[in-house]
Design a protein around this motif. Sequence first.
Motif, short mmCIF file in Angstrom:
data_model
loop_
_atom_site.label_atom_id
_atom_site.label_comp_id
_atom_site.label_asym_id
_atom_site.label_seq_id
_atom_site.Cartn_x
_atom_site.Cartn_y
_atom_site.Cartn_z
N MET A 1 3.54 11.93 1.83
CA MET A 1 2.79 11.00 1.00
C MET A 1 2.41 9.75 1.77
O MET A 1 1.60 8.98 1.33
CB MET A 1 3.64 10.66 -0.23
N LEU A 2 3.01 9.57 2.95
CA LEU A 2 2.72 8.41 3.76
C LEU A 2 1.25 8.33 4.13
O LEU A 2 0.69 7.23 4.21
CB LEU A 2 3.60 8.41 5.01
N GLU A 41 5.41 0.92 -0.38
CA GLU A 41 6.53 0.42 -1.16
C GLU A 41 6.44 0.79 -2.64
O GLU A 41 7.37 0.57 -3.39
CB GLU A 41 6.63 -1.11 -1.03
N VAL A 42 5.29 1.34 -3.04
CA VAL A 42 5.06 1.67 -4.45
C VAL A 42 4.57 3.11 -4.55
O VAL A 42 3.67 3.51 -3.81
CB VAL A 42 3.98 0.73 -5.06
N ASP A 43 5.20 3.88 -5.42
CA ASP A 43 4.71 5.24 -5.67
C ASP A 43 3.55 5.17 -6.66
O ASP A 43 3.63 4.45 -7.66
CB ASP A 43 5.82 6.12 -6.26
N LEU A 44 2.51 5.91 -6.36
CA LEU A 44 1.34 5.90 -7.23
C LEU A 44 1.35 7.08 -8.19
O LEU A 44 1.63 8.21 -7.79
CB LEU A 44 0.06 5.95 -6.39
N GLN A 45 1.00 6.80 -9.42
CA GLN A 45 0.81 7.86 -10.40
C GLN A 45 -0.52 8.56 -10.12
O GLN A 45 -1.40 8.00 -9.47
CB GLN A 45 0.77 7.29 -11.82
N GLN A 46 -0.65 9.76 -10.65
CA GLN A 46 -1.87 10.54 -10.43
C GLN A 46 -3.10 9.77 -10.88
O GLN A 46 -4.12 9.76 -10.19
CB GLN A 46 -1.78 11.87 -11.17
N SER A 47 -3.02 9.09 -12.01
CA SER A 47 -4.19 8.35 -12.50
C SER A 47 -4.58 7.24 -11.53
O SER A 47 -5.78 6.94 -11.37
CB SER A 47 -3.90 7.77 -13.88
N LYS A 48 -3.62 6.64 -10.87
CA LYS A 48 -3.93 5.58 -9.91
C LYS A 48 -4.52 6.16 -8.62
O LYS A 48 -5.40 5.57 -8.01
CB LYS A 48 -2.70 4.73 -9.60
#
Length: 111
Positions: A1-2, A41-48
């Motif tokens: 995911m990086l 530093e932040v995981d993103l949701q699919q919508s984002k």
Amino acid sequence: MLDLYKNIKQLREEKGLSQDELAKLTGYTSRSSIAKIEKGEVDLQQSKILAFAKALGTTPGKLMGLTEFDGIQPSTTLAAHFDGDEYTKSELDEIRQFAEFVKNKRKDSTV
């Protein structure tokens, strides 16, 4: 995911957008949110992820660093649609024969 976070920063810079501008386009209130995302530093949701892809003019898959087919070979479909009056019956028969010839030629070359 990086790859996602690196790609967000790279595309933002390529498009000449500031972190503030990208924040507004993606529904965040400040550039500090974008800075944290770009650092991973932040995981993103699919919508984002969809919002970032739209704002950056790309697809979610490309934004996440996936190849076009992600290792899967695409299938090829070739079809021809005729209205019926653009070719005569004889010409349509010839087209069908040619298609059959091409298929048989392929079969003959694999033997």
